[in-house]
Design a protein around this motif. Structure first.
Motif, mmCIF file in Angstrom:
data_model
loop_
_atom_site.group_PDB
_atom_site.id
_atom_site.type_symbol
_atom_site.label_atom_id
_atom_site.label_comp_id
_atom_site.label_asym_id
_atom_site.label_seq_id
_atom_site.Cartn_x
_atom_site.Cartn_y
_atom_site.Cartn_z
ATOM 1 N N ILE A 194 0.862 -1.178 0.000
ATOM 2 C CA ILE A 194 0.000 0.000 0.000
ATOM 3 C C ILE A 194 0.899 1.228 0.000
ATOM 4 O O ILE A 194 1.786 1.361 0.847
ATOM 5 C CB ILE A 194 -0.894 0.018 1.242
ATOM 6 N N GLY A 195 0.676 2.121 -0.954
ATOM 7 C CA GLY A 195 1.535 3.296 -1.006
ATOM 8 C C GLY A 195 1.003 4.358 -1.937
ATOM 9 O O GLY A 195 0.132 4.099 -2.764
ATOM 10 N N HIS A 196 1.519 5.578 -1.783
ATOM 11 C CA HIS A 196 1.042 6.722 -2.559
ATOM 12 C C HIS A 196 -0.484 6.705 -2.557
ATOM 13 O O HIS A 196 -1.128 6.747 -3.603
ATOM 14 C CB HIS A 196 1.608 6.673 -3.979
ATOM 15 N N SER A 197 -1.034 6.678 -1.344
ATOM 16 C CA SER A 197 -2.463 6.418 -1.159
ATOM 17 C C SER A 197 -3.088 7.389 -0.174
ATOM 18 O O SER A 197 -2.513 7.680 0.877
ATOM 19 C CB SER A 197 -2.659 4.982 -0.657
ATOM 20 N N ASP A 198 -4.297 7.849 -0.508
ATOM 21 C CA ASP A 198 -5.084 8.687 0.378
ATOM 22 C C ASP A 198 -6.225 7.882 0.998
ATOM 23 O O ASP A 198 -7.252 8.431 1.386
ATOM 24 C CB ASP A 198 -5.638 9.893 -0.378
ATOM 25 N N ALA A 199 -6.042 6.562 1.082
ATOM 26 C CA ALA A 199 -7.092 5.689 1.606
ATOM 27 C C ALA A 199 -7.330 5.937 3.092
ATOM 28 O O ALA A 199 -6.397 6.212 3.844
ATOM 29 C CB ALA A 199 -6.711 4.226 1.383
ATOM 30 N N ASP A 200 -8.597 5.799 3.500
ATOM 31 C CA ASP A 200 -8.897 5.824 4.924
ATOM 32 C C ASP A 200 -8.565 4.462 5.519
ATOM 33 O O ASP A 200 -8.167 3.527 4.812
ATOM 34 C CB ASP A 200 -10.350 6.218 5.176
ATOM 35 N N HIS A 227 -7.223 11.415 14.458
ATOM 36 C CA HIS A 227 -7.886 10.853 15.647
ATOM 37 C C HIS A 227 -9.236 10.213 15.318
ATOM 38 O O HIS A 227 -9.739 9.419 16.121
ATOM 39 C CB HIS A 227 -8.036 11.904 16.742
ATOM 40 N N ARG A 228 -9.832 10.493 14.174
ATOM 41 C CA ARG A 228 -11.065 9.816 13.783
ATOM 42 C C ARG A 228 -10.891 9.002 12.508
ATOM 43 O O ARG A 228 -11.862 8.453 11.986
ATOM 44 C CB ARG A 228 -12.205 10.831 13.598
ATOM 45 N N ASP A 229 -9.672 8.942 12.009
ATOM 46 C CA ASP A 229 -9.378 8.149 10.807
ATOM 47 C C ASP A 229 -7.902 7.754 10.871
ATOM 48 O O ASP A 229 -7.021 8.599 10.740
ATOM 49 C CB ASP A 229 -9.671 8.961 9.537
ATOM 50 N N GLY A 230 -7.667 6.467 11.091
ATOM 51 C CA GLY A 230 -6.280 6.010 11.209
ATOM 52 C C GLY A 230 -5.482 6.131 9.931
ATOM 53 O O GLY A 230 -4.249 6.190 9.965
ATOM 54 N N GLY A 231 -6.173 6.198 8.779
ATOM 55 C CA GLY A 231 -5.486 6.314 7.505
ATOM 56 C C GLY A 231 -4.527 5.167 7.241
ATOM 57 O O GLY A 231 -4.519 4.151 7.949
ATOM 58 N N VAL A 232 -3.708 5.319 6.222
ATOM 59 C CA VAL A 232 -2.723 4.297 5.888
ATOM 60 C C VAL A 232 -1.706 4.154 7.014
ATOM 61 O O VAL A 232 -1.325 3.038 7.397
ATOM 62 C CB VAL A 232 -2.013 4.635 4.556
#
Length: 382
Positions: A194-200, A227-232
């Protein structure tokens, strides 16, 4: 009777800086242990004996980009890189049109076969394709005009071109068709990062559930921890199924972030360089995947717009940086550049001093943590 090497300290999978030794014969480790060697050693080192270092993300070195390197440039890279202690690499090919990447992979297959067994030279592992299936919002130094969705046809084109020499692919799991692409790649024996990603965090976890096992340069060019989205980043630091790569050149990642990574992910962190053709070269203008980059003294390479574009750092320097600036213990730092990438890339026979494995070894100075000697298949590098 093999060649016996002893050292004041040894780091191995389960050994933390104990006196020890290895015996080498016909390119393999035939015996190893801690404490006094079974006989007078053929050579003794006052430094730290450890498995050879493995760089899982490197784009080129010594003035050559892997995407366009000549035979002579490939030879120079594997010969000179080995002397720095990097005994194995996963060459990286960045975003380009799929047909161009396929051609680069075909060229790499030829180079890997041609250079196999080169005496004392860095061994070549499966290639890393970084893009073009990445997010425009997190493209970093990649050319946005080449970014596309990972359709079945595009994935199959890379699989056909790379064959067994394609090691892993970096993609953004939020792109259309990405989850199916991950499953397709994994089914073909190719790892996914997983990389170069704006995924939640939900989307990133779906990618891991589908088979992704790596994270490309943790923190850089990816959605951070909120704090409400851990993200990648949050998923990388907490999901035990993931091995996050980390560029510890002190430019890409701040020392506090290095501390957080090791405090959270511990022995899952994999040190990488993300080096460009600028590695080992003086300041100037160089090439990355067809784009021009500039490097100033003591700084990472940057595109004309100021975007950081890879690095120019020794892997042993990354080891020293996380020890000095992040408080990581020496054994953990060395394993992060040897044992961890060996397992993450599917080469568990590397990254260890166990009998029966290839004699890829390094000795590091105990104070500076700089490689002073290296061997590949039992042959001295440099």
């Amino acid at each position: 009777m093999g060649h016996l090497i002893s050292a004041a300290a040894v780091v191995d999978v389960d050994v933390d800086l104990e006196p020890g030794w290895v015996e080498v014969e016909d390119g393999l480790i035939t015996a190893s242990g801690t404490g006094a060697p079974p006989r007078d050693p053929d050579e003794h080192h006052d430094g730290i004996l450890a498995p050879g270092l493995i760089d899982a993300q490197i784009n080129g070195a010594y003035g050559a980009d892997f995407a366009v390197a000549t035979d002579e440039e490939w030879e120079r890279i594997v010969d000179e890189l080995a002397a720095t202690g990097v005994t194995a690499i996963a060459p990286t090919f960045i975003t380009a049109p799929v047909e161009d990447l396929a051609e680069q992979l075909r060229g790499y297959r030829r180079q890997r076969a041609r250079l196999a067994g080169r005496p004392g030279a860095t061994r070549l592992l499966g290639a890393h394709v970084e893009g073009p299936f990445i997010a425009a919002a997190c493209k970093g130094a990649h050319d946005e005009s080449f970014l596309v969705d990972p359709t079945a046809e595009r994935i199959d084109a890379l699989l056909a071109a790379g064959g067994a020499d394609l090691g892993y692919v970096t993609l953004a799991p939020e792109r259309v068709g990405a989850i199916e692409a991950i499953q397709r790649l994994v089914a073909a024996g190719v790892r996914v990062s997983i990389g170069h990603s704006d995924a939640d965090d939900v989307t990133a976890t779906r990618a891991v559930d589908a088979g992704a096992t790596l994270v490309t340069h943790l923190y850089n060019a990816q959605r951070g921890l909120r704090h409400r989205d851990g993200g990648v980043v949050g998923v990388a630091l907490t999901d035990p199924r993931l091995t996050p790569g980390l560029i510890a050149d002190l430019h890409h990642v701040d020392p506090i972030a290095l501390q957080v990574a090791f405090a959270s992910a511990g022995d899952r962190v994999m040190l990488v360089t993300d080096d460009l053709s600028t590695f080992g070269m003086p300041p100037g203008r160089y090439e990355l995947g067809g784009a021009r980059v500039v490097i100033d003294e003591g700084q990472p390479a940057r595109r004309d717009d100021g975007t950081i574009a890879g690095a120019a750092v020794r892997l042993d320097t990354c080891i020293a940086n996380v020890v000095r600036h992040a408080g990581v213990d020496v054994a953990t730092a060395i394993r992060a550049a040897s044992t961890v990438p060996a397992h993450a890339l599917g080469a568990p026979e590397l990254g260890t001093l166990a009998p029966g494995t290839p004699a890829d070894l390094v000795v590091l100075d105990p104070l500076e943590l700089r490689v002073t000697a290296a061997w590949v298949d039992g042959r001295r590098a440099g």
